[in-house]
Design a protein around this motif. Structure first.
Motif, PDB file in Angstrom:
ATOM      1  N   LEU A   1      17.143  49.725  58.814  1.00 35.67           N
ATOM      2  CA  LEU A   1      17.572  50.329  57.546  1.00 35.67           C
ATOM      3  C   LEU A   1      16.630  49.958  56.408  1.00 35.67           C
ATOM      4  O   LEU A   1      16.235  50.812  55.602  1.00 35.67           O
ATOM      5  N   ILE A   2      16.254  48.667  56.372  1.00 37.50           N
ATOM      6  CA  ILE A   2      15.332  48.215  55.316  1.00 37.50           C
ATOM      7  C   ILE A   2      13.986  48.915  55.449  1.00 37.50           C
ATOM      8  O   ILE A   2      13.408  49.385  54.464  1.00 37.50           O
ATOM      9  N   GLY A   3      13.478  48.990  56.729  1.00 38.73           N
ATOM     10  CA  GLY A   3      12.206  49.681  56.957  1.00 38.73           C
ATOM     11  C   GLY A   3      12.274  51.141  56.567  1.00 38.73           C
ATOM     12  O   GLY A   3      11.341  51.693  55.975  1.00 38.73           O
ATOM     13  N   GLY A   4      13.387  51.773  56.909  1.00 37.09           N
ATOM     14  CA  GLY A   4      13.554  53.184  56.555  1.00 37.09           C
ATOM     15  C   GLY A   4      13.609  53.389  55.048  1.00 37.09           C
ATOM     16  O   GLY A   4      13.005  54.327  54.511  1.00 37.09           O
ATOM     17  N   ILE A   5      14.325  52.486  54.385  1.00 41.15           N
ATOM     18  CA  ILE A   5      14.430  52.596  52.924  1.00 41.15           C
ATOM     19  C   ILE A   5      13.073  52.392  52.259  1.00 41.15           C
ATOM     20  O   ILE A   5      12.677  53.139  51.363  1.00 41.15           O
ATOM     21  N   LEU A   6      12.323  51.350  52.740  1.00 43.08           N
ATOM     22  CA  LEU A   6      10.993  51.093  52.177  1.00 43.08           C
ATOM     23  C   LEU A   6      10.043  52.251  52.441  1.00 43.08           C
ATOM     24  O   LEU A   6       9.279  52.661  51.559  1.00 43.08           O
TER      25      LEU A   6
END
Length: 450
Positions: free
Chosen positions: A113-118
């Motif tokens: 999720l963090i990677g996708g958001i970034l």
């Protein structure tokens, strides 16, 4: 009165005698009656204590015989064999496994999720930066682009003046689109302009700078001889004056003191034609009447220093010198046009150097001959010159021309490959790579000889 046994009487006499006649090593005087009674009392107590200790020992011994002890190991084995305990341990292990799996799942999902958001945020940032800063604002903003500014510096200036959103995105935009030839001067930009519109305006030149008498443009890939022609064409400075300055060791020493990290390896180079070859950065410079030739050249060297400064530490880590980097970049500049081709060509040169093979670039032959043409004959590849990279291994004395920032970057960040040969189609400029000499000769016959 009872009659005493003779042995008892004798034993008592011995005791009394010992009390009346103590060992002279212990006491010098005989003991009085009270002391005798104390000693007799102590002897009696010690006897009683001895019996008491003995009785405790016998009691302990007796109790130890009552019931044999069970060892801890035996109890543990008994516990392990207990079906109830086995089920409990399995249940506990399964519960621990479930907890671990849940934790791992939560962590992985969180990272995704963090990677996708970034990633999405970066995509939105770049996308918005490619668009006009404010499509509804046509407000004119006057911007001054100093002479010799790199694309990166121009982007920073435009961002600082609120013309574009990101100078970094502007820099990559110009690199990906191979946009060069931006001119110094004063410009009127507005926030509703696209990056493409801004780039074209920079290539055409601005509204001028006060007192500027001429624009001196040094194209990418020009050598000292060609730069001399360009200076003579745009100014009243003679080419011969420029060549004399290039051969002036004292002038080079002055620049070396001013730019030591840039020019250290050039100062140590042997058999060079011009020590500043490759160090006069290709760009458009403002020429003012009264500007000396030394000032013009210093401005070009300063621009090269600003471009190379971010690479100095990396060059040391690669165990290379600035002279070697600019030498390869000058070859890449002439051998390739597209960014991808340049990075592949740079790696071919590194592959050949690692294998102990000569670089065999026609650019080196043309420089040794002092000519500018497209085809080199086999006989010319044998020219006697330290710049001949057909007959001499390694990098040679130094650069062959002034490379662009794109070619310098290609040398610093080459594209990994296993090629040792390449050839360019003279008509299209397309570059073809090969791993073996046989494959290379097939490509030469197809794209050059025919």
């Amino acid at each position: 009165m009872s009659k005493q046994h003779p042995e008892e009487e004798t034993f008592k006499e011995k005791i009394m005698n010992s009390l009346n006649n103590p060992d002279p090593r212990i006491a010098a005087e005989p003991l009085d009656n009270s002391e005798k009674e104390n000693i007799m009392s102590k002897n009696t107590n010690q006897s009683d204590q001895t019996e008491s200790v003995g009785s405790r020992r016998s009691s302990k011994s007796a109790s130890s015989k009552k019931e044999p002890k069970v060892s801890k190991t035996a109890k543990k084995e008994e516990s392990l064999n207990d079906p109830t305990d086995v089920k409990k341990r399995k249940a506990m292990k399964n519960r621990e496994d479930r907890i671990v799996n849940k934790i791992v799942t939560v962590v992985v999902i969180s990272l995704l999720l963090i990677g996708g958001i970034l990633g999405f945020s970066a995509y939105r940032y770049v996308s918005s930066s490619l668009k006009p800063l404010d499509p509804d604002s046509s407000k004119q903003v006057e911007v001054e682009i100093p002479s010799g500014s790199s694309n990166k510096r121009i982007g920073e200036i435009l961002e600082d003046n609120k013309v574009i959103k990101s100078g970094m995105v502007f820099n990559y935009f110009t690199k990906f689109n191979n946009l060069t030839g931006f001119q110094a001067g004063n410009y009127h930009f507005s926030p509703d302009m696209t990056l493409d519109e801004i780039s074209k305006t920079l290539q055409q030149g601005g509204i001028g700078s006060a007192g500027v008498d001429a624009k001196l443009t040094i194209p990418e890939g020009f050598d000292i001889d060609q730069i001399g022609d360009a200076i003579a064409k745009s100014t009243k400075i003679k080419k011969s004056e420029f060549i004399d300055l290039m051969e002036d060791q004292s002038f080079f020493d002055e620049l070396h003191k001013q730019y030591p990290e840039l020019l250290d390896s050039a100062a140590k180079a042997e058999n060079v034609r011009y020590r500043l070859e490759g160090y006069l950065f290709p760009a458009t410079y403002d020429y003012f009447k009264g500007t000396s030739l030394k000032e013009i050249v210093t401005q070009m060297v300063d621009k090269t220093n600003s471009v190379m400064t971010p690479y100095f530490e990396e060059i040391k880590q690669k165990n290379m010198s600035v002279q070697e980097v600019l030498t390869l970049a000058s070859l890449v500049e002439k051998e390739g046009v597209k960014e991808d081709d340049r990075k592949n060509i740079a790696q071919v040169f590194f592959n050949r150097l690692d294998a102990g093979m000569p670089l065999q670039s026609d650019i080196s032959i043309l420089y040794a001959l002092g000519e500018h043409k497209e085809v080199v004959s086999i006989k010319e590849t044998q020219v006697d010159s330290p710049y001949n990279l057909y007959t001499n291994s390694g990098y040679g004395p130094g650069p062959f021309n002034s490379p662009s920032e794109a070619s310098i970057e290609a040398v610093m960040e080459p594209k990994s490959n296993n090629y040792y040969y390449f050839v360019a189609d003279i008509k299209t400029g397309e570059v073809y790579f090969a791993q073996t000499y046989e494959e290379h000769m097939v490509l030469v016959e197809k794209y050059v000889n025919n």
